[in-house]
Design a protein around this motif. Structure first.
Motif, PDB file in Angstrom:
ATOM      1  N   GLN A  63     -14.259   1.328   8.660  1.00 12.12           N
ATOM      2  CA  GLN A  63     -13.275   2.236   8.061  1.00 12.12           C
ATOM      3  C   GLN A  63     -12.586   1.644   6.843  1.00 12.12           C
ATOM      4  N   CYS A  64     -12.164   2.525   5.969  1.00  8.35           N
ATOM      5  CA  CYS A  64     -11.432   2.128   4.769  1.00  8.35           C
ATOM      6  C   CYS A  64     -10.028   1.684   5.186  1.00  8.35           C
ATOM      7  N   ASP A  65      -9.607   0.537   4.708  1.00 11.51           N
ATOM      8  CA  ASP A  65      -8.294  -0.005   5.067  1.00 11.51           C
ATOM      9  C   ASP A  65      -7.158   0.896   4.576  1.00 11.51           C
ATOM     10  N   THR A  66      -7.358   1.523   3.403  1.00 18.30           N
ATOM     11  CA  THR A  66      -6.285   2.330   2.803  1.00 18.30           C
ATOM     12  C   THR A  66      -6.165   3.702   3.451  1.00 18.30           C
ATOM     13  N   HIS A  67      -7.360   4.351   3.673  1.00 20.06           N
ATOM     14  CA  HIS A  67      -7.311   5.743   4.136  1.00 20.06           C
ATOM     15  C   HIS A  67      -7.728   5.917   5.585  1.00 20.06           C
ATOM     16  N   ASN A  68      -8.128   4.818   6.258  1.00 21.37           N
ATOM     17  CA  ASN A  68      -8.605   4.881   7.645  1.00 21.37           C
ATOM     18  C   ASN A  68      -9.717   5.914   7.832  1.00 21.37           C
ATOM     19  N   ILE A  82     -16.521   2.152  -0.052  1.00 23.32           N
ATOM     20  CA  ILE A  82     -15.333   3.018  -0.178  1.00 23.32           C
ATOM     21  C   ILE A  82     -15.513   4.299   0.635  1.00 23.32           C
ATOM     22  N   CYS A  83     -14.374   4.975   0.923  1.00 32.25           N
ATOM     23  CA  CYS A  83     -14.435   6.223   1.689  1.00 32.25           C
ATOM     24  C   CYS A  83     -14.402   7.417   0.716  1.00 32.25           C
ATOM     25  N   SER A  84     -14.485   8.633   1.276  1.00 28.03           N
ATOM     26  CA  SER A  84     -14.532   9.821   0.414  1.00 28.03           C
ATOM     27  C   SER A  84     -13.226   9.999  -0.361  1.00 28.03           C
ATOM     28  N   LYS A  85     -12.099   9.550   0.242  1.00 34.45           N
ATOM     29  CA  LYS A  85     -10.808   9.666  -0.449  1.00 34.45           C
ATOM     30  C   LYS A  85     -10.724   8.695  -1.618  1.00 34.45           C
ATOM     31  N   CYS A  86     -11.318   7.489  -1.399  1.00 29.60           N
ATOM     32  CA  CYS A  86     -11.331   6.474  -2.468  1.00 29.60           C
ATOM     33  C   CYS A  86     -12.000   7.040  -3.720  1.00 29.60           C
ATOM     34  N   VAL A  87     -13.074   7.818  -3.496  1.00 29.31           N
ATOM     35  CA  VAL A  87     -13.868   8.358  -4.610  1.00 29.31           C
ATOM     36  C   VAL A  87     -12.989   9.184  -5.547  1.00 29.31           C
TER      37      VAL A  87
END
Ligand SMILES: [Zn+2]
Ligand SMILES: [Zn+2]
Ligand SMILES: [Zn+2]
Ligand SMILES: [Zn+2]
Length: 313
Positions: A63-68, A82-87
């Motif tokens: 999991q992404c540390d920032t957005h879980n 990265i996660c979809s929110k990071c994008v």
């Protein structure tokens, strides 16, 4: 792994999980694993033996540390998953690629690493083997050789000194034997003289018991002539001469012997150095000078050892 083994299968919720699906993030029993594999929507999922997975760190890594949220892409600019929110946030306008493409490349890199590690561990092992087989054995062999060399030099010095000592003790012993035989022949001669004196002594004792004058007179006349012909008492011979031992001579001989040994070494070194290049020759010259210095020192010491009289010789 006890906790892991205790995880129930998330599909049937009855059997213990024997496998783990990374995408579903659930344990699966053996029966449900094959069911899971037949569902088309789950066909790309990665399922592995639950015993080979460390579940304690699995979720964090996924999991992404920032957005879980689950990591789905790879940012090529940041070299990060990265996660979809990071994008759409932090990595907006960054170049994005598929995780599987990056991982494929990374797998190749890991294989290369593995190959390198294999070679390096082999290098370490062969180095250790070399230390055990060659270095330690070489140390033993060289130490043994060195000790043998020391022993042979000591033996050589010892036998030289022993031989010199033997020459000197033999000289004293031979002289002792000669002087002793001189004393013995002196005693033998003196015995004869002693016997003659004892004989006349007893003759005189008997004579004085003689009552008859004529007999006394004629016997005494004969004894008197015997006394006149007696050999005189031998003179006491001088004390035997014993050769004097000058310990400095032995020291000097030992030092000269050692000096001759070093001269041989110098000749050997000079012989070798002339064969070698001038550069190496120069360093050998230093060694030669050092040896010469030592022999000179010995010569000086030898000189000091001797009395001025000996020096003139
Ligand atoms: Zn199940
Ligand atoms: Zn799944
Ligand atoms: Zn994120
Ligand atoms: Zn980025």
């Amino acid at each position: 792994m006890a906790q892991v083994m205790a995880q129930k299968c998330s599909l049937c919720d009855e059997n213990n999980g024997t496998n783990y699906c990374y995408e579903c993030q659930h344990a699966l029993c053996t029966a449900c694993r094959s069911k899971h594999g037949k569902i088309p929507a789950l066909s790309g999922h990665t399922v592995a033996d639950i015993n080979t997975i460390d579940l304690s760190t699995l979720n964090k890594r996924n999991q992404c540390d920032t957005h879980n949220k689950e990591m789905l892409f790879y940012c090529t600019e940041c070299s990060n998953l990265i996660c979809s929110k990071c994008v759409t946030s932090t990595h907006r306008s960054h170049a994005i690629s598929d995780i599987c493409d990056v991982v494929e490349e990374e797998r190749e890199n890991a294989k290369e690493n593995l190959q390198q590690m294999r070679l390096k561990t082999e290098t370490i092992s062969s180095l250790q083997e070399k230390i055990r087989r060659e270095h330690i054995e070489n140390l033993h062999a060289e130490s043994k050789k060195c000790i043998e060399h020391i022993e042979s030099v000591c033996k050589d010095l010892h036998s030289f000194i022993e031989a010199q000592g033997s020459v000197k003790t033999t000289e004293v012993e031979d002289n002792g034997n000669i002087e002793k035989s001189n004393f013995e022949s002196f005693l033998k001669n003196t015995d004869l003289v002693h016997k003659q004196y004892v004989h006349i002594l007893s003759e005189l004792e008997n004579l004085l018991l003689e009552k008859h004058d004529i007999t006394f007179y004629s016997r005494y006349k004969s004894i008197k002539s015997d006394i006149e012909t007696l050999i005189s008492i031998p003179e006491e011979p001088p004390f035997a001469r014993v050769p004097s031992f000058d310990d400095e001579v032995l020291y000097k001989e030992a030092m000269e012997y050692m000096g001759s040994k070093m001269d041989k070494r110098i000749q050997k070194i000079q012989g070798n150095s002339s064969k070698r290049s001038r550069n190496k020759g120069r360093s050998n010259q230093k060694v030669v000078r050092r040896y010469q210095g030592r022999t000179e020192k010995i010569a000086v010491r030898t000189h000091k050892c001797n009395s001025p009289e000996r020096c003139r010789d």
